[in-house]
Design a protein around this motif. Structure first.
Motif, PDB file in Angstrom:
ATOM      1  N   SER A 155       0.852  -1.181   0.000  1.00  0.00           N
ATOM      2  CA  SER A 155       0.000   0.000   0.000  1.00  0.00           C
ATOM      3  C   SER A 155       0.890   1.233   0.000  1.00  0.00           C
ATOM      4  O   SER A 155       2.120   1.139   0.014  1.00  0.00           O
ATOM      5  N   ARG A 156       0.259   2.393   0.011  1.00  0.00           N
ATOM      6  CA  ARG A 156       1.024   3.630  -0.035  1.00  0.00           C
ATOM      7  C   ARG A 156       1.940   3.777   1.175  1.00  0.00           C
ATOM      8  O   ARG A 156       3.078   4.227   1.076  1.00  0.00           O
ATOM      9  N   TRP A 157       1.436   3.351   2.360  1.00  0.00           N
ATOM     10  CA  TRP A 157       2.178   3.583   3.599  1.00  0.00           C
ATOM     11  C   TRP A 157       2.851   2.337   4.136  1.00  0.00           C
ATOM     12  O   TRP A 157       3.577   2.423   5.128  1.00  0.00           O
ATOM     13  N   GLY A 158       2.553   1.180   3.583  1.00  0.00           N
ATOM     14  CA  GLY A 158       3.130  -0.044   4.124  1.00  0.00           C
ATOM     15  C   GLY A 158       2.545  -1.266   3.457  1.00  0.00           C
ATOM     16  O   GLY A 158       2.674  -1.449   2.249  1.00  0.00           O
ATOM     17  N   TRP A 159       1.858  -2.116   4.261  1.00  0.00           N
ATOM     18  CA  TRP A 159       1.271  -3.359   3.749  1.00  0.00           C
ATOM     19  C   TRP A 159      -0.170  -3.473   4.219  1.00  0.00           C
ATOM     20  O   TRP A 159      -0.513  -3.031   5.317  1.00  0.00           O
ATOM     21  N   ARG A 160      -0.997  -4.090   3.365  1.00  0.00           N
ATOM     22  CA  ARG A 160      -2.411  -4.260   3.700  1.00  0.00           C
ATOM     23  C   ARG A 160      -2.815  -5.723   3.580  1.00  0.00           C
ATOM     24  O   ARG A 160      -2.313  -6.461   2.736  1.00  0.00           O
ATOM     25  N   SER A 161      -3.779  -6.104   4.423  1.00  0.00           N
ATOM     26  CA  SER A 161      -4.410  -7.413   4.333  1.00  0.00           C
ATOM     27  C   SER A 161      -5.860  -7.262   4.780  1.00  0.00           C
ATOM     28  O   SER A 161      -6.226  -6.265   5.412  1.00  0.00           O
ATOM     29  N   VAL A 175     -10.092  -3.975   6.511  1.00  0.00           N
ATOM     30  CA  VAL A 175      -8.736  -3.928   5.959  1.00  0.00           C
ATOM     31  C   VAL A 175      -7.790  -3.491   7.062  1.00  0.00           C
ATOM     32  O   VAL A 175      -8.045  -2.503   7.755  1.00  0.00           O
ATOM     33  N   LEU A 176      -6.709  -4.252   7.246  1.00  0.00           N
ATOM     34  CA  LEU A 176      -5.668  -3.896   8.208  1.00  0.00           C
ATOM     35  C   LEU A 176      -4.465  -3.370   7.440  1.00  0.00           C
ATOM     36  O   LEU A 176      -3.954  -4.047   6.537  1.00  0.00           O
ATOM     37  N   GLU A 177      -4.036  -2.164   7.759  1.00  0.00           N
ATOM     38  CA  GLU A 177      -2.847  -1.584   7.153  1.00  0.00           C
ATOM     39  C   GLU A 177      -1.765  -1.465   8.213  1.00  0.00           C
ATOM     40  O   GLU A 177      -1.969  -0.821   9.246  1.00  0.00           O
ATOM     41  N   VAL A 178      -0.621  -2.090   7.942  1.00  0.00           N
ATOM     42  CA  VAL A 178       0.538  -2.007   8.819  1.00  0.00           C
ATOM     43  C   VAL A 178       1.519  -1.034   8.186  1.00  0.00           C
ATOM     44  O   VAL A 178       2.020  -1.279   7.077  1.00  0.00           O
ATOM     45  N   ARG A 179       1.790   0.054   8.861  1.00  0.00           N
ATOM     46  CA  ARG A 179       2.593   1.110   8.276  1.00  0.00           C
ATOM     47  C   ARG A 179       4.068   0.965   8.667  1.00  0.00           C
ATOM     48  O   ARG A 179       4.418   0.263   9.612  1.00  0.00           O
ATOM     49  N   GLY A 180       4.884   1.658   7.879  1.00  0.00           N
ATOM     50  CA  GLY A 180       6.312   1.612   8.128  1.00  0.00           C
ATOM     51  C   GLY A 180       6.984   0.559   7.274  1.00  0.00           C
ATOM     52  O   GLY A 180       6.338  -0.233   6.572  1.00  0.00           O
ATOM     53  N   PRO A 181       8.308   0.515   7.291  1.00  0.00           N
ATOM     54  CA  PRO A 181       9.033  -0.465   6.487  1.00  0.00           C
ATOM     55  C   PRO A 181       8.815  -1.874   7.028  1.00  0.00           C
ATOM     56  O   PRO A 181       8.481  -2.077   8.198  1.00  0.00           O
ATOM     57  N   GLY A 182       8.999  -2.838   6.172  1.00  0.00           N
ATOM     58  CA  GLY A 182       8.830  -4.224   6.595  1.00  0.00           C
ATOM     59  C   GLY A 182       8.848  -5.157   5.410  1.00  0.00           C
ATOM     60  O   GLY A 182       8.669  -4.743   4.260  1.00  0.00           O
ATOM     61  N   ASP A 183       9.066  -6.423   5.701  1.00  0.00           N
ATOM     62  CA  ASP A 183       9.093  -7.464   4.685  1.00  0.00           C
ATOM     63  C   ASP A 183       7.793  -8.248   4.763  1.00  0.00           C
ATOM     64  O   ASP A 183       7.372  -8.669   5.857  1.00  0.00           O
ATOM     65  N   ARG A 184       7.151  -8.468   3.611  1.00  0.00           N
ATOM     66  CA  ARG A 184       5.876  -9.175   3.611  1.00  0.00           C
ATOM     67  C   ARG A 184       6.009 -10.565   4.228  1.00  0.00           C
ATOM     68  O   ARG A 184       5.091 -11.041   4.905  1.00  0.00           O
ATOM     69  N   ASN A 185       7.128 -11.231   4.006  1.00  0.00           N
ATOM     70  CA  ASN A 185       7.308 -12.582   4.527  1.00  0.00           C
ATOM     71  C   ASN A 185       7.429 -12.611   6.048  1.00  0.00           C
ATOM     72  O   ASN A 185       7.301 -13.676   6.662  1.00  0.00           O
ATOM     73  N   GLN A 186       7.704 -11.466   6.668  1.00  0.00           N
ATOM     74  CA  GLN A 186       7.810 -11.407   8.127  1.00  0.00           C
ATOM     75  C   GLN A 186       6.487 -11.037   8.790  1.00  0.00           C
ATOM     76  O   GLN A 186       6.380 -11.063  10.018  1.00  0.00           O
ATOM     77  N   LEU A 187       5.483 -10.697   7.995  1.00  0.00           N
ATOM     78  CA  LEU A 187       4.167 -10.375   8.534  1.00  0.00           C
ATOM     79  C   LEU A 187       3.371 -11.652   8.757  1.00  0.00           C
ATOM     80  O   LEU A 187       3.659 -12.692   8.151  1.00  0.00           O
ATOM     81  N   PRO A 188       2.352 -11.631   9.633  1.00  0.00           N
ATOM     82  CA  PRO A 188       1.592 -12.848   9.933  1.00  0.00           C
ATOM     83  C   PRO A 188       0.968 -13.459   8.675  1.00  0.00           C
ATOM     84  O   PRO A 188       0.401 -12.756   7.842  1.00  0.00           O
ATOM     85  N   ALA A 189       1.082 -14.766   8.561  1.00  0.00           N
ATOM     86  CA  ALA A 189       0.537 -15.476   7.401  1.00  0.00           C
ATOM     87  C   ALA A 189      -0.986 -15.513   7.488  1.00  0.00           C
ATOM     88  O   ALA A 189      -1.568 -15.386   8.578  1.00  0.00           O
ATOM     89  N   PRO A 190      -1.668 -15.677   6.347  1.00  0.00           N
ATOM     90  CA  PRO A 190      -3.130 -15.811   6.380  1.00  0.00           C
ATOM     91  C   PRO A 190      -3.562 -16.946   7.300  1.00  0.00           C
ATOM     92  O   PRO A 190      -2.954 -18.014   7.322  1.00  0.00           O
ATOM     93  N   GLY A 191      -4.615 -16.704   8.065  1.00  0.00           N
ATOM     94  CA  GLY A 191      -5.090 -17.673   9.033  1.00  0.00           C
ATOM     95  C   GLY A 191      -4.568 -17.443  10.430  1.00  0.00           C
ATOM     96  O   GLY A 191      -5.038 -18.076  11.386  1.00  0.00           O
ATOM     97  N   SER A 192      -3.594 -16.522  10.589  1.00  0.00           N
ATOM     98  CA  SER A 192      -3.033 -16.232  11.907  1.00  0.00           C
ATOM     99  C   SER A 192      -4.001 -15.368  12.716  1.00  0.00           C
ATOM    100  O   SER A 192      -4.697 -14.514  12.160  1.00  0.00           O
ATOM    101  N   THR A 193      -4.020 -15.603  14.005  1.00  0.00           N
ATOM    102  CA  THR A 193      -4.774 -14.749  14.924  1.00  0.00           C
ATOM    103  C   THR A 193      -3.783 -13.831  15.623  1.00  0.00           C
ATOM    104  O   THR A 193      -2.792 -14.300  16.203  1.00  0.00           O
ATOM    105  N   ILE A 194      -4.044 -12.520  15.534  1.00  0.00           N
ATOM    106  CA  ILE A 194      -3.110 -11.529  16.066  1.00  0.00           C
ATOM    107  C   ILE A 194      -3.861 -10.526  16.932  1.00  0.00           C
ATOM    108  O   ILE A 194      -5.076 -10.359  16.810  1.00  0.00           O
ATOM    109  N   GLU A 195      -3.113  -9.888  17.816  1.00  0.00           N
ATOM    110  CA  GLU A 195      -3.645  -8.779  18.604  1.00  0.00           C
ATOM    111  C   GLU A 195      -2.805  -7.545  18.319  1.00  0.00           C
ATOM    112  O   GLU A 195      -1.596  -7.639  18.104  1.00  0.00           O
TER     113      GLU A 195
END
Length: 637
Positions: free
Chosen positions: A111-117, A138-158
């Motif tokens: 996304s413009r600011w980071g990653w979306r799921s 839609v959850l947008e995680v802002r800032g730099p980051g690697d997609r592979n380090q973000l929670p995989a689909p099916g993960s439960t997060i807080e």
């Protein structure tokens, strides 16, 4: 006047019920529903009472119309109350921060600011008080980051998130990936889909063609469009074949037909063949991500197959009307959803008009049907696409004639590769080779669409009203449908002629376009129009130019490569006739301008580099460049 035939008599109550449900949902979409649960229960009770009376008086169509309006109206009140706290916070422009537990259901895209799921909120709290976040968000995680380090689909997060957007499309914003706390590992259907997608990509190995094929196979069989690069997705869209990537009625129908033929070829009785189809349709919809379009298509197919299992000679249009009404009762705000509109309208048009069109066309029946299906679908979808997406792709008419022939084997090969990838990667690789070949054929078939994409102005209200009324009559059984369909086509032709023949304003003027962010301006003289920058958002400047009847530009002048000036230029460049693109000379080496310059060269627009002191004449207007200097390094801090 002739008496109505049995089909007309059978469908009339369902038509009135579906029409009433649509009217009720549409009224709720434009008016503020009352914030009283009592009113909702009163409306639901009145709707149930009207339905009881209507069941005894099947021909009293006003009662069926009232039933649909009242039931959907009552449901709307309760849905509105569920979303009211969130709506009040968003409308007050208050920054609402909540702690929420959510499950990711899709992969991450840039996304413009980071990653979306896309996520489903399990629970949320604001301070010590529970807070409800309805539906998918839609959850947008802002800032730099690697997609592979973000929670995989099916993960439960807080995470601690800020809620923005609208009640229909909430946007949950986490300011950093460090705020995401994994609670449970990937599981459920989303986790299974992610594992299957990874195994598909592993089976592809390092071969570029098979990797692309694996991305397409994951899109078709698992609904994982996030795995396909954005440029490739945009290529399918500009080909007029974007519908091929969205699991919808076409995909569900192809799968159901393939299962039916495979099972009956083994000598299975029709009853057991129907049971296999009944199991396959919802399973595929669930495996492909349970997108609204796939669920709607599976529901329509399930209604029809269940009726056949029960020995009912169900009219296909009845399945469409029952499914559409049921979905509006469950979720009234679907009435404004483009996916819902396209699915219901196209399916109803195919059911009503493909048999008649196939009989009218010369040649073998199978060939006439193959031509009738995409032709009817495109005529039905044209105004909805123009209204929501403001685009028309003339070449897509030719491309879509071949899509059903190529998509069917592509889909089956993709499903086969997905099924065998966990156990037999080498066999999956062979199937991916077939997908790669079929994908190249589909890409070639889409080349007429990519040659021209037109941004269209908004539809006039009178045209929308005429299309709604004529479309309603055009889908009815009996002879009046011919008049309705003729009026539908005539309205489309009149709108197209209006678009084409609108005079371009010729008075000299300088005008700032009202873009939401950044700068876009036009300067017009008697010889043409120039655009200066294009704002931030991709489609905004192109839409504003189309509304102003500007379809050709003598030049686009770019001041610099910041996103709020460059973001909308590429869309204008590919959708309007542009003679030259004037850019600062240092932008030729700027990575941010690579895609824009590549598009300009591909479509034959002259790229003119300029620097301070350059002069250029466009029509009767002289352009003298005062800024910037030759290199960005000489710009002041």
């Amino acid at each position: 006047m002739s008496a109505p035939n049995p089909e007309q008599r059978a469908l009339q109550p369902l038509w009135m019920l579906a029409t009433g449900a649509t009217i009720g949902a549409s009224i709720a979409a434009v008016c503020e529903p009352p914030a009283s649960p009592l009113i909702g229960w009163v409306l639901l009770g009145a709707g149930v009472l009207a339905a009881c009376v209507a069941l005894k008086r099947l021909r009293w169509w006003p009662l069926w119309l009232a039933t649909g309006c009242l039931v959907v109206g009552g449901r709307t009140v309760h849905v509105h109350l569920d979303k009211l706290p969130l709506r009040q916070q968003l409308e007050a422009n208050q920054e609402l921060t909540v702690r929420t537990r959510m499950t990711t259901i899709e992969g991450w895209v840039r996304s413009r600011w980071g990653w979306r799921s896309r996520v489903t909120a399990v629970s949320a709290s604001h301070g010590e008080h529970p807070f409800r976040i309805p539906g998918r968000s839609v959850l947008e995680v802002r800032g730099p980051g690697d997609r592979n380090q973000l929670p995989a689909p099916g993960s439960t997060i807080e995470s601690l998130v800020t809620i923005r957007g609208t009640t229909e499309n909430p946007l949950l914003v986490a300011s950093s990936a460090a705020l995401l706390e994994a609670v449970l590992p990937p599981r459920g259907v989303a986790g299974v889909r992610d594992r299957l997608a990874r195994q598909l990509l592993n089976a592809a190995g390092t071969n570029v063609g098979r990797i692309r094929a694996a991305e397409l196979a994951a899109t078709l069989s698992l609904g994982r469009r996030d795995l396909m690069p954005e440029e490739r997705r945009n290529g399918w869209r500009s080909s007029g074949l974007a519908h091929m990537l969205a699991v919808s009625g076409l995909h569900v129908g192809l799968l159901g037909g393939a299962v039916w033929m495979a099972v009956t070829a083994l000598g299975t009785r029709p009853r057991w063949a129907r049971i296999c189809v009944l199991l396959a349709l919802p399973s595929y919809a669930l495996l492909s991500g349970a997108s609204p379009s796939s669920v709607r298509a599976a529901l329509m197919g399930t209604v029809y197959v269940v009726a056949r299992l029960l020995g009912r000679a169900l009219i296909p249009m009845a399945a469409v009307l029952v499914a559409a009404t049921g979905m509006l009762v469950a979720k009234p705000d679907l009435v404004s959803n483009v996916g819902f509109q396209l699915t219901v309208l196209i399916t109803a048009a195919l059911v009503r008009w493909v048999p008649a069109a196939a009989r009218a066309l010369p040649g073998p029946r199978w060939l006439a049907g193959a031509i009738a299906v995409p032709a009817v679908a495109q005529l039905a979808a044209a105004p909805v696409v123009a209204w929501h997406f403001r685009t028309a792709i003339p070449g897509a008419a030719a491309s879509n004639l071949l899509v059903p022939w190529l998509l069917a084997p592509t889909l089956l090969a993709a499903l086969g590769a997905t099924a065998v990838a966990p156990l037999l990667p080498s066999c999956a690789a062979l199937l991916l080779g077939g997908v790669a070949l079929l994908e190249s054929l589909l890409w070639f078939v889409g080349s007429p669409g990519r040659s021209l994409e037109v941004v269209v102005p908004g539809l006039p209200i009178a045209a929308i009203a005429a299309l709604i009324v004529s479309g309603w009559f055009g889908l009815q059984p009996g002879k009046r449908a011919r008049l309705g369909s003729f009026a539908w086509i005539a309205t489309l032709a009149a709108v197209a002629a209006w678009w084409w023949c609108r005079p371009v304003p010729t008075r000299p003027r300088v005008e700032l376009l009202p873009v939401a962010d950044g700068l876009a301006a036009i300067a017009a003289d008697g010889d043409g129009v120039m655009l200066f920058d294009g704002g931030r958002w991709r489609d905004e400047a192109a839409h504003l130019l189309a509304d102003g009847a500007v379809g050709a530009l003598s030049a686009i002048v770019i001041s610099h490569s910041d996103e709020d000036h460059l973001g909308g230029v590429r869309r204008v460049l590919t959708s309007a006739r542009v003679r030259s693109l004037v850019v600062p000379s240092w932008m030729l080496a700027d990575p941010a301008a690579v895609e824009l310059l590549r598009s300009a060269r591909r479509i034959g627009t002259d790229v003119i580099p300029v620097t301070r002191g350059s002069t250029r004449r466009e029509g009767s207007t002289d352009i003298e460049v005062l800024w910037p200097p030759a290199t960005p390094s000489s710009l002041p801090e």
